[in-house]
Design a protein around this motif. Structure first.
Motif, PDB file in Angstrom:
ATOM      1  N   GLY A 100       0.795  -1.013   0.030  1.00 49.41           N
ATOM      2  CA  GLY A 100       0.562  -0.203  -0.198  1.00 49.41           C
ATOM      3  C   GLY A 100       0.725   0.722  -0.147  1.00 49.41           C
ATOM      4  N   ALA A 101       2.308   1.071  -0.092  1.00 51.01           N
ATOM      5  CA  ALA A 101       3.175   2.199   0.699  1.00 51.01           C
ATOM      6  C   ALA A 101       3.822   2.331  -0.839  1.00 51.01           C
ATOM      7  N   TRP A 102       3.941   3.952  -1.109  1.00 57.52           N
ATOM      8  CA  TRP A 102       4.951   4.112  -2.406  1.00 57.52           C
ATOM      9  C   TRP A 102       6.205   4.784  -1.835  1.00 57.52           C
ATOM     10  N   PHE A 103       7.374   3.439  -2.444  1.00 52.31           N
ATOM     11  CA  PHE A 103       8.307   3.994  -2.083  1.00 52.31           C
ATOM     12  C   PHE A 103       9.503   4.740  -3.395  1.00 52.31           C
ATOM     13  N   CYS A 104       9.889   5.658  -2.859  1.00 49.44           N
ATOM     14  CA  CYS A 104      10.909   6.904  -4.060  1.00 49.44           C
ATOM     15  C   CYS A 104      11.763   6.912  -2.840  1.00 49.44           C
ATOM     16  N   PHE A 105      13.764   6.429  -3.695  1.00 53.90           N
ATOM     17  CA  PHE A 105      14.502   6.976  -3.531  1.00 53.90           C
ATOM     18  C   PHE A 105      15.225   7.706  -4.635  1.00 53.90           C
ATOM     19  N   LEU A 106      15.751   9.380  -4.306  1.00 53.80           N
ATOM     20  CA  LEU A 106      16.900   9.923  -4.762  1.00 53.80           C
ATOM     21  C   LEU A 106      17.563  10.655  -4.770  1.00 53.80           C
ATOM     22  N   PRO A 107      18.601   9.611  -5.896  1.00 52.36           N
ATOM     23  CA  PRO A 107      20.468   9.866  -4.947  1.00 52.36           C
ATOM     24  C   PRO A 107      20.811  11.106  -5.640  1.00 52.36           C
ATOM     25  N   VAL A 108      21.705  11.279  -5.193  1.00 48.32           N
ATOM     26  CA  VAL A 108      23.172  12.829  -5.872  1.00 48.32           C
ATOM     27  C   VAL A 108      23.132  12.294  -7.193  1.00 48.32           C
ATOM     28  N   LYS A 109      23.214  13.169  -8.399  1.00 44.72           N
ATOM     29  CA  LYS A 109      23.247  12.318 -10.001  1.00 44.72           C
ATOM     30  C   LYS A 109      25.236  12.653 -10.410  1.00 44.72           C
ATOM     31  N   LEU A 110      25.701  12.323  -9.810  1.00 48.00           N
ATOM     32  CA  LEU A 110      26.998  11.934 -10.294  1.00 48.00           C
ATOM     33  C   LEU A 110      27.275  10.861 -11.033  1.00 48.00           C
ATOM     34  N   GLU A 111      28.430  11.760 -12.095  1.00 44.47           N
ATOM     35  CA  GLU A 111      28.438  10.946 -12.535  1.00 44.47           C
ATOM     36  C   GLU A 111      30.106  10.036 -12.603  1.00 44.47           C
ATOM     37  N   GLY A 112      29.267   8.905 -14.148  1.00 46.13           N
ATOM     38  CA  GLY A 112      29.757   7.500 -13.600  1.00 46.13           C
ATOM     39  C   GLY A 112      30.468   6.780 -12.243  1.00 46.13           C
ATOM     40  N   ALA A 113      29.298   6.828 -11.158  1.00 46.88           N
ATOM     41  CA  ALA A 113      29.419   7.060 -10.002  1.00 46.88           C
ATOM     42  C   ALA A 113      28.956   5.362 -10.268  1.00 46.88           C
ATOM     43  N   THR A 114      29.834   4.266  -8.826  1.00 45.04           N
ATOM     44  CA  THR A 114      29.041   3.356  -9.192  1.00 45.04           C
ATOM     45  C   THR A 114      27.713   2.807  -7.684  1.00 45.04           C
ATOM     46  N   GLY A 115      28.034   4.251  -7.310  1.00 44.23           N
ATOM     47  CA  GLY A 115      26.288   4.280  -6.505  1.00 44.23           C
ATOM     48  C   GLY A 115      26.824   5.964  -5.642  1.00 44.23           C
ATOM     49  N   ALA A 116      25.419   5.601  -5.154  1.00 47.84           N
ATOM     50  CA  ALA A 116      25.213   7.239  -4.791  1.00 47.84           C
ATOM     51  C   ALA A 116      24.446   7.438  -3.301  1.00 47.84           C
ATOM     52  N   PRO A 117      24.718   8.628  -3.049  1.00 41.48           N
ATOM     53  CA  PRO A 117      23.769   8.519  -1.405  1.00 41.48           C
ATOM     54  C   PRO A 117      22.610   9.936  -2.497  1.00 41.48           C
ATOM     55  N   GLY A 118      21.419   9.377  -1.336  1.00 40.31           N
ATOM     56  CA  GLY A 118      20.490  10.086  -1.170  1.00 40.31           C
ATOM     57  C   GLY A 118      19.429  10.072  -1.016  1.00 40.31           C
ATOM     58  N   ARG A 119      18.340  10.229  -0.745  1.00 43.79           N
ATOM     59  CA  ARG A 119      16.807  10.250   0.314  1.00 43.79           C
ATOM     60  C   ARG A 119      15.945   9.363  -0.057  1.00 43.79           C
ATOM     61  N   ALA A 120      15.414   8.577   0.749  1.00 50.74           N
ATOM     62  CA  ALA A 120      14.735   7.432   0.211  1.00 50.74           C
ATOM     63  C   ALA A 120      13.129   7.832   1.725  1.00 50.74           C
ATOM     64  N   VAL A 121      12.221   7.639   1.025  1.00 54.53           N
ATOM     65  CA  VAL A 121      10.830   8.337   1.190  1.00 54.53           C
ATOM     66  C   VAL A 121       9.554   6.984   0.798  1.00 54.53           C
ATOM     67  N   ALA A 122       8.629   7.388   1.831  1.00 59.41           N
ATOM     68  CA  ALA A 122       7.635   6.912   1.724  1.00 59.41           C
ATOM     69  C   ALA A 122       6.144   7.181   1.551  1.00 59.41           C
ATOM     70  N   TRP A 123       5.067   7.108   0.632  1.00 56.53           N
ATOM     71  CA  TRP A 123       3.967   7.786   0.711  1.00 56.53           C
ATOM     72  C   TRP A 123       3.449   6.852   1.304  1.00 56.53           C
ATOM     73  N   VAL A 124       2.664   6.468   2.592  1.00 58.65           N
ATOM     74  CA  VAL A 124       2.024   5.656   2.828  1.00 58.65           C
ATOM     75  C   VAL A 124       0.583   5.163   3.402  1.00 58.65           C
ATOM     76  N   PRO A 125      -0.290   5.151   3.332  1.00 60.11           N
ATOM     77  CA  PRO A 125      -1.694   6.015   3.469  1.00 60.11           C
ATOM     78  C   PRO A 125      -2.162   6.446   4.539  1.00 60.11           C
ATOM     79  N   HIS A 126      -2.849   6.943   4.727  1.00 56.22           N
ATOM     80  CA  HIS A 126      -3.411   7.119   6.141  1.00 56.22           C
ATOM     81  C   HIS A 126      -4.496   6.057   7.255  1.00 56.22           C
ATOM     82  N   ALA A 127      -4.644   5.612   7.860  1.00 55.09           N
ATOM     83  CA  ALA A 127      -5.160   4.572   8.541  1.00 55.09           C
ATOM     84  C   ALA A 127      -7.067   4.703   8.331  1.00 55.09           C
ATOM     85  N   ARG A 128      -7.541   4.059   7.403  1.00 54.63           N
ATOM     86  CA  ARG A 128      -9.027   4.141   7.920  1.00 54.63           C
ATOM     87  C   ARG A 128     -10.170   3.678   8.790  1.00 54.63           C
TER      88      ARG A 128
END
Length: 285
Positions: free
Chosen positions: A257-285
């Motif tokens: 039910g949640a939506w995941f999103c990770f937005l990394p720093v855009k580093l040219e040629g990098a093997t990976g990158a740090p960033g911010r991970a968030v999720a949109w979680v639906p409110h309990a009904r």
């Protein structure tokens, strides 16, 4: 005027996310936190410019080199804090002649489409495995049976799903000496138990389901022992998948039910990158 406090950040949702709460799934990066792989470049932050010259600072003087503002420079590994592994992290370029070389070796962090790092979250609770290996520096394995049992309860995984393994290991992400249990005692002194992680067959099952992004709330997606660190990475990254590592707070997400999103720093040629991970979680009904 917004004060920029965490409370304001947590409650402010974009209009299209009505009925959802934004949950931060990222660890804090600081010099006294275990945010870097213990045998790699440690994270450091140093003041380059301060508002005014200060000679009364015990550790080091501060200088206003360029005017009355503050800025720092950072030294950090590409795989610091909450980060992702691009295929080129373990897959050499196909023309290199090296073992495990392939076409995905050309895909560095800046060439991974953001769509690969977003999707419906499928949160697999493997926290019962934590501490169950009974041997230092041995990861309890997340097997195919764990995935199929989860699917029986929540539905079969599908292409586009982002599989997140919740181990609870992020509870060991602490300041100072206590933080050694997060990675240092596992990798360096080899005196601590290791985080749960999927084996090769489990990664292959995820790939068969069409999953191309998986994450974990531990320093690595791979088990610690033997050849598994390489084999798990090569299996996933060699098929064009990506791994998000060093997540936190996955207990705030439902299995579905949640939506995941990770937005990394855009580093040219990098093997990976740090960033911010968030999720949109639906409110309990």
């Amino acid at each position: 005027m917004a004060d920029g406090s965490p409370e304001n950040d947590r409650t402010a949702s974009p209009p299209w996310a009505g009925g959802y709460e934004i949950v931060d799934l990222s660890v804090l990066v600081a010099e006294d936190l275990p945010c870097y792989w213990p045998t790699h470049q440690p994270y450091q932050a140093k003041v380059w410019n301060w508002y005014e010259d200060r000679q009364d600072v015990a550790s080091a003087p501060l200088y206003s080199r360029e005017g009355p503002y503050a800025t720092r420079w950072l030294a950090l590994d590409e795989h610091t804090g909450t980060h992702f592994d691009a295929p080129s992290h373990f897959i050499p370029h196909e023309d290199s002649g090296l073992p495990n070389a392939g076409e995905w070796g050309a895909v560095s962090a800046d060439r991974v489409p953001l769509s690969r790092l977003n999707g419906p979250a499928a949160v697999v609770d493997v926290s019962a495995l934590t501490g169950s290996a009974g041997e230092a520096s041995v990861s309890p394995l997340v097997t195919v049976d764990h995935i199929t049992a989860w699917e029986e309860a929540h539905g079969e995984l599908a292409a586009g799903d982002v599989v997140l393994f919740r181990s609870g290991w992020d509870s060991r992400y602490r300041r100072g000496p206590a933080g050694r249990a997060y990675a240092h005692d596992v990798i360096v002194t080899r005196c601590g138990d290791a985080w749960p992680a999927p084996d090769v067959a489990t990664i292959e099952l995820l790939l068969d389901r069409g999953v191309r992004c998986a994450g974990i709330d531990a320093p690595s997606i791979a088990p610690v022992q033997g050849k598994l660190p390489v084999e798990v990475h090569v299996t996933g990254l060699g098929a064009g998948a990506v791994f998000v590592e060093g997540l936190a707070g996955l207990d705030a997400l439902p299995p579905r039910g949640a939506w995941f999103c990770f937005l990394p720093v855009k580093l040219e040629g990098a093997t990976g990158a740090p960033g911010r991970a968030v999720a949109w979680v639906p409110h309990a009904r």
